[in-house]
Write an enzyme that holds these catalytic residues in place. Structure first.
Site, PDB file in Angstrom:
ATOM      1  N   LYS A   1     -13.542  -5.254   9.542  1.00  0.00           N
ATOM      2  CA  LYS A   1     -14.058  -4.348   8.351  1.00  0.00           C
ATOM      3  C   LYS A   1     -15.685  -3.393   8.750  1.00  0.00           C
ATOM      4  O   LYS A   1     -15.989  -2.279   9.230  1.00  0.00           O
ATOM      5  CB  LYS A   1     -13.905  -4.357   7.153  1.00  0.00           C
ATOM      6  CG  LYS A   1     -12.670  -4.362   6.604  1.00  0.00           C
ATOM      7  CD  LYS A   1     -12.369  -4.965   5.871  1.00  0.00           C
ATOM      8  CE  LYS A   1     -11.477  -4.882   5.327  1.00  0.00           C
ATOM      9  NZ  LYS A   1     -10.847  -6.212   3.930  1.00  0.00           N
TER      10      LYS A   1
ATOM     11  N   GLU B   1      -3.297  -9.928   3.161  1.00  0.00           N
ATOM     12  CA  GLU B   1      -2.694  -9.224   4.371  1.00  0.00           C
ATOM     13  C   GLU B   1      -1.389 -10.490   4.888  1.00  0.00           C
ATOM     14  O   GLU B   1      -1.199 -11.413   4.139  1.00  0.00           O
ATOM     15  CB  GLU B   1      -3.046 -10.042   5.641  1.00  0.00           C
ATOM     16  CG  GLU B   1      -4.575  -9.734   5.990  1.00  0.00           C
ATOM     17  CD  GLU B   1      -4.503  -7.779   5.284  1.00  0.00           C
ATOM     18  OE1 GLU B   1      -4.245  -7.306   6.519  1.00  0.00           O
ATOM     19  OE2 GLU B   1      -5.284  -7.497   4.587  1.00  0.00           O
TER      20      GLU B   1
ATOM     21  N   VAL C   1       0.676  -1.228   0.008  1.00  0.00           N
ATOM     22  CA  VAL C   1      -0.007  -0.062  -0.331  1.00  0.00           C
ATOM     23  C   VAL C   1       0.724   1.339  -0.319  1.00  0.00           C
ATOM     24  O   VAL C   1       0.565   2.147  -0.704  1.00  0.00           O
ATOM     25  CB  VAL C   1      -1.297  -0.021   0.800  1.00  0.00           C
ATOM     26  CG1 VAL C   1      -2.057   1.230   1.531  1.00  0.00           C
ATOM     27  CG2 VAL C   1      -1.616  -1.412   1.141  1.00  0.00           C
TER      28      VAL C   1
ATOM     29  N   ASP D   1     -10.089 -10.431   8.652  1.00  0.00           N
ATOM     30  CA  ASP D   1     -10.161  -9.532   7.911  1.00  0.00           C
ATOM     31  C   ASP D   1     -11.994  -8.272   8.184  1.00  0.00           C
ATOM     32  O   ASP D   1     -11.876  -7.528   8.715  1.00  0.00           O
ATOM     33  CB  ASP D   1      -9.008  -9.903   6.911  1.00  0.00           C
ATOM     34  CG  ASP D   1      -8.973  -8.026   6.444  1.00  0.00           C
ATOM     35  OD1 ASP D   1      -8.488  -7.094   6.555  1.00  0.00           O
ATOM     36  OD2 ASP D   1     -10.156  -8.349   4.626  1.00  0.00           O
TER      37      ASP D   1
ATOM     38  N   GLY E   1      -5.806  -4.316  -2.833  1.00  0.00           N
ATOM     39  CA  GLY E   1      -4.457  -3.763  -3.876  1.00  0.00           C
ATOM     40  C   GLY E   1      -3.596  -2.983  -3.831  1.00  0.00           C
ATOM     41  O   GLY E   1      -4.537  -2.127  -3.243  1.00  0.00           O
TER      42      GLY E   1
ATOM     43  N   LYS F   1      -7.774  -1.951   9.268  1.00  0.00           N
ATOM     44  CA  LYS F   1      -8.552  -2.397  10.435  1.00  0.00           C
ATOM     45  C   LYS F   1      -8.502  -2.810  10.998  1.00  0.00           C
ATOM     46  O   LYS F   1      -9.558  -2.939  12.513  1.00  0.00           O
ATOM     47  CB  LYS F   1      -9.482  -2.807   9.103  1.00  0.00           C
ATOM     48  CG  LYS F   1      -8.882  -4.208   8.574  1.00  0.00           C
ATOM     49  CD  LYS F   1      -8.719  -3.664   7.154  1.00  0.00           C
ATOM     50  CE  LYS F   1      -7.095  -4.723   6.612  1.00  0.00           C
ATOM     51  NZ  LYS F   1      -7.340  -4.966   5.198  1.00  0.00           N
TER      52      LYS F   1
ATOM     53  N   GLY G   1     -11.422  -0.761  -0.009  1.00  0.00           N
ATOM     54  CA  GLY G   1     -10.760  -0.804  -1.254  1.00  0.00           C
ATOM     55  C   GLY G   1     -10.736   0.809  -1.596  1.00  0.00           C
ATOM     56  O   GLY G   1     -11.191   1.464  -0.758  1.00  0.00           O
TER      57      GLY G   1
ATOM     58  N   GLU H   1     -10.864   5.838   5.617  1.00  0.00           N
ATOM     59  CA  GLU H   1     -11.734   4.953   4.507  1.00  0.00           C
ATOM     60  C   GLU H   1     -10.565   3.744   2.790  1.00  0.00           C
ATOM     61  O   GLU H   1     -11.214   2.925   3.213  1.00  0.00           O
ATOM     62  CB  GLU H   1     -11.202   6.402   2.919  1.00  0.00           C
ATOM     63  CG  GLU H   1     -12.426   5.926   1.430  1.00  0.00           C
ATOM     64  CD  GLU H   1     -14.484   5.823   1.837  1.00  0.00           C
ATOM     65  OE1 GLU H   1     -14.193   6.339   2.401  1.00  0.00           O
ATOM     66  OE2 GLU H   1     -14.216   4.839   1.958  1.00  0.00           O
TER      67      GLU H   1
HETATM   68  P1  NDP Z   1       2.773  -4.765   3.578  1.00  0.00           P
HETATM   69  O1  NDP Z   1       3.699  -6.398   4.666  1.00  0.00           O
HETATM   70  O2  NDP Z   1       3.518  -5.281   1.509  1.00  0.00           O
HETATM   71  O3  NDP Z   1       3.974  -3.561   3.785  1.00  0.00           O
HETATM   72  C1  NDP Z   1       3.576  -3.152   5.532  1.00  0.00           C
HETATM   73  C2  NDP Z   1       5.072  -2.070   5.834  1.00  0.00           C
HETATM   74  O4  NDP Z   1       5.451  -1.466   6.973  1.00  0.00           O
HETATM   75  C3  NDP Z   1       7.072  -2.334   5.045  1.00  0.00           C
HETATM   76  O5  NDP Z   1       7.165  -1.586   4.567  1.00  0.00           O
HETATM   77  C4  NDP Z   1       7.007  -2.651   6.251  1.00  0.00           C
HETATM   78  O6  NDP Z   1       8.597  -2.810   6.111  1.00  0.00           O
HETATM   79  C5  NDP Z   1       6.638  -1.775   6.921  1.00  0.00           C
HETATM   80  N1  NDP Z   1       7.044  -2.349   8.113  1.00  0.00           N
HETATM   81  C6  NDP Z   1       5.769  -3.358   9.294  1.00  0.00           C
HETATM   82  N2  NDP Z   1       6.907  -2.966  10.725  1.00  0.00           N
HETATM   83  C7  NDP Z   1       7.685  -2.532  11.050  1.00  0.00           C
HETATM   84  C8  NDP Z   1       7.924  -1.397  11.933  1.00  0.00           C
HETATM   85  N3  NDP Z   1       8.185  -2.401  12.522  1.00  0.00           N
HETATM   86  N4  NDP Z   1       8.978  -0.121  12.128  1.00  0.00           N
HETATM   87  C9  NDP Z   1       8.446   0.138  10.992  1.00  0.00           C
HETATM   88  N5  NDP Z   1       8.460   0.041   9.157  1.00  0.00           N
HETATM   89  C10 NDP Z   1       7.386  -1.797   9.320  1.00  0.00           C
HETATM   90  O7  NDP Z   1       1.569  -4.457   4.080  1.00  0.00           O
HETATM   91  P2  NDP Z   1       0.425  -3.707   2.536  1.00  0.00           P
HETATM   92  O8  NDP Z   1       0.888  -2.212   2.985  1.00  0.00           O
HETATM   93  O9  NDP Z   1      -0.463  -4.801   2.750  1.00  0.00           O
HETATM   94  O10 NDP Z   1      -0.795  -3.486   4.508  1.00  0.00           O
HETATM   95  C11 NDP Z   1      -0.150  -2.416   5.028  1.00  0.00           C
HETATM   96  C12 NDP Z   1      -1.659  -1.886   6.085  1.00  0.00           C
HETATM   97  O11 NDP Z   1      -2.700  -2.214   5.053  1.00  0.00           O
HETATM   98  C13 NDP Z   1      -1.894  -3.401   6.912  1.00  0.00           C
HETATM   99  O12 NDP Z   1      -2.696  -2.251   7.667  1.00  0.00           O
HETATM  100  C14 NDP Z   1      -3.054  -3.290   6.028  1.00  0.00           C
HETATM  101  O13 NDP Z   1      -4.630  -4.188   6.791  1.00  0.00           O
HETATM  102  C15 NDP Z   1      -3.869  -2.089   5.235  1.00  0.00           C
HETATM  103  N6  NDP Z   1      -4.409  -2.645   3.919  1.00  0.00           N
HETATM  104  C16 NDP Z   1      -3.523  -3.382   3.365  1.00  0.00           C
HETATM  105  C17 NDP Z   1      -4.605  -3.592   1.739  1.00  0.00           C
HETATM  106  C18 NDP Z   1      -4.263  -4.175   0.727  1.00  0.00           C
HETATM  107  O14 NDP Z   1      -4.731  -4.922  -0.234  1.00  0.00           O
HETATM  108  N7  NDP Z   1      -2.601  -4.827   0.679  1.00  0.00           N
HETATM  109  C19 NDP Z   1      -5.757  -3.323   1.612  1.00  0.00           C
HETATM  110  C20 NDP Z   1      -6.457  -2.561   2.607  1.00  0.00           C
HETATM  111  C21 NDP Z   1      -5.791  -2.131   3.320  1.00  0.00           C
HETATM  112  P3  NDP Z   1       9.801  -3.585   5.311  1.00  0.00           P
HETATM  113  O15 NDP Z   1       8.737  -3.082   3.663  1.00  0.00           O
HETATM  114  O16 NDP Z   1      10.215  -2.553   5.538  1.00  0.00           O
HETATM  115  O17 NDP Z   1       8.582  -4.886   5.174  1.00  0.00           O
HETATM  116  N1  HSE Z   2      -6.943  -8.526   2.782  1.00  0.00           N
HETATM  117  C1  HSE Z   2      -7.689  -7.885   2.498  1.00  0.00           C
HETATM  118  C2  HSE Z   2      -8.126  -8.357   1.272  1.00  0.00           C
HETATM  119  C3  HSE Z   2      -6.873  -5.576   1.714  1.00  0.00           C
HETATM  120  O1  HSE Z   2      -8.237  -9.108   0.903  1.00  0.00           O
HETATM  121  O2  HSE Z   2      -9.726  -7.755   0.870  1.00  0.00           O
HETATM  122  C4  HSE Z   2      -7.917  -4.857   1.812  1.00  0.00           C
HETATM  123  O3  HSE Z   2      -8.735  -4.963   2.930  1.00  0.00           O
END
Ligand code: NDP
Ligand code: HSE
Length: 437
Positions: free
Chosen positions: A205, A190, A14, A201, A302, A105, A134, A129
């Site tokens: 939500k 996730e 994200v 999850d 995504g 969430k 998404g 949001e």
């Molecule tokens: P990722 O695992 O891809 O990314 C997490 C990021 O956070 C990484 O860059 C990671 O670092 C960093 N991170 C984690 N812990 C720490 C820490 N302790 N200190 C510093 N940096 C940290 O997750 P997503 O991007 O998929 O998801 C992020 C959030 O968005 C979550 O809450 C998820 O539930 C939510 N979300 C995700 C969606 C999706 O479709 N993927 C959709 C809607 C919500 P590093 O890269 O170095 O590991």
């Molecule tokens: N893992 C979540 C999903 C990301 O598949 O819907 C979006 O919230």
């Protein structure tokens, strides 16, 4: 030109999307805001990891406190996920009077009250949001678009990963494992996909949406949650035979002064509007009373859809809170002191139709005993289906039944009778059905 300074906690799926979206749409965003967005600091866990975006030297750090303690940063975007340290970092950012945007969430479902109250007391904005569905603006729809209505129900598909898996299994015969792997590769799942496939999850939500829709605190631990790991290809085939599709459904319905709230796989009639919503798409049906039934459909997971929702919050906060007229909106759409808990209806009191898949030996009298146990518990059978071909393979056979409306407590009682009768060769699959009678 004014500038708005952003700090990111996390740059995974994200967070990288946010960086890309700002770069791609910078000219439009700047025109809309009359200000330029600058990403000042980004915290990640592992500085050596390859990234799909690049930022100027010195912006990326492995110290998240460098983001929240930076006095120049106006808006902190939390996209690291999980409970701690995200909770403490967000609370500290709020204490420092920074506005916060989050996609987390999990955190809001468990600690929303604390975070909403902190925002109100510091008069800072919280955008979330992206935490549900998404790109689909369902938080805004409930909080703003229908704020003059009494919402009666929130119902739908709000996990892209599960919808992707169930769609691939139904349409292409993919295995659960293959479809989950694809969903992970596409960035939908996730970090721990158990949260997706076990329904957690989705429960996070629906807790958020229910609290907004009914202006109530929802005790997350009281939500009945079932995932999709028990749904097999046989169930998907049987659903087709019966004229249904299987979806992971989230439901939050008002019933007088109580709340029906649960997450479970459900059979939905093929003609239902949300039955055709496939892949990682989400669909949320809001019964808004005088506002009618409104269904919002769009990409639910995504990089692109989620960063789109994040940026909607960033632009709104920048417009109001930073560039001019303050930010009067409390995160829940009502002051936190006006929010009170609503009792949750126990699952045993649910009345709906059921699909049951029994695994039994193909012997005389077995069917009669199943029908007898159901009858004894006031459950009327609507349809029945047995795959007779299995007999040749000398295996236990699956007997699938659907019922007319029944009370969940009665269904559980019938299953207990059958378990004690020793005719079941494996646990029975139970899937609730929508739209039957
Ligand atoms: P990722 O695992 O891809 O990314 C997490 C990021 O956070 C990484 O860059 C990671 O670092 C960093 N991170 C984690 N812990 C720490 C820490 N302790 N200190 C510093 N940096 C940290 O997750 P997503 O991007 O998929 O998801 C992020 C959030 O968005 C979550 O809450 C998820 O539930 C939510 N979300 C995700 C969606 C999706 O479709 N993927 C959709 C809607 C919500 P590093 O890269 O170095 O590991
Ligand atoms: N893992 C979540 C999903 C990301 O598949 O819907 C979006 O919230």
């Amino acid at each position: 030109m004014k500038t708005i300074k952003l700090g990111l906690l996390g740059m995974g799926v994200v967070g990288s999307g946010v960086v890309k979206l700002i770069e791609k749409n910078r000219a439009d965003i700047t025109r809309r805001l009359g200000a330029d967005l600058i990403i000042t600091k980004v915290a990640v866990r592992d500085l050596t990891k390859p990234r799909s975006v690049s930022l100027p030297e010195g912006v990326v750090t492995d110290d998240p406190y460098a983001v929240i303690n930076d006095p120049d940063i106006d808006i902190v975007i939390e996209v690291m996920g999980g409970d701690e340290p995200a909770r403490s970092l967000i609370l500290q950012a709020i204490a420092a009077e920074k506005h916060v945007v989050t996609a987390n969430k999990h955190l809001l479902a468990l600690h929303g009250d604390e975070i909403y109250a902190a925002c109100e007391s510091k008069n800072v904005a919280l955008g979330f949001e992206a935490s549900v569905a998404g790109a689909v603006p369902v938080v805004r729809a409930i909080r703003d678009g229908f704020s003059g209505n009494r919402i009666e129900s929130v119902y739908g598909i709000i996990n892209g990963t599960c919808n992707y898996i169930l769609t691939r299994m139904a349409e292409d015969g993919s295995s659960f494992e293959q479809a989950l792997m694809e969903a992970q590769q596409l960035g939908f799942a996730e970090a721990d996909p158990t949260f997706d496939v076990e329904g957690i999850d989705t429960a996070h939500k629906i807790a958020i949406l229910a609290s907004l829709a009914y202006q109530t605190g929802v005790d997350f631990h009281q939500i009945h949650v079932e995932g999709i790991t028990g749904v097999g290809p046989e169930d998907i085939e049987a659903a087709k035979e019966f004229g249904y599709v299987i979806k992971l459904l989230a439901v939050a319905r008002r019933q007088d002064d109580r709340l029906e709230i649960h997450v479970n796989p459900a059979m939905i009639p093929v003609e239902d509007q949300i039955a055709s919503v496939g892949g990682a798409m989400n669909a949320v049906e809001l019964n808004c009373g005088m506002g009618g039934i409104n269904t919002l459909v769009g990409p639910g997971a995504g990089e692109g859809p989620t960063s789109s929702a994040i940026m909607a919050d960033v632009v709104e906060i920048a417009r109001h809170a930073i560039l001019g007229d303050g930010y009067p909106m409390p995160p829940m759409g009502a002051p936190i002191h006006a929010v009170s808990p609503t009792p949750i209806i126990p699952m045993d009191q649910l009345v709906t139709c059921y699909y049951l898949r029994f695994q039994v030996a193909d012997q005389p009298g077995v069917m009669a005993r199943i029908a007898g146990a159901l009858g004894e518990c006031n459950i009327s059978i609507a349809t029945m289906y047995q795959n007779g071909r299995q007999r040749k393979a000398n295996k236990p056979v699956s007997v699938m039944m659907t019922t007319h409306t029944a009370c969940e407590a009665d269904v559980k009682r019938a299953l207990d009778i059958l378990i004690k009768s020793n005719i079941l060769l494996a646990p029975t699959t139970l899937i609730r059905m929508e739209g039957g009678e």
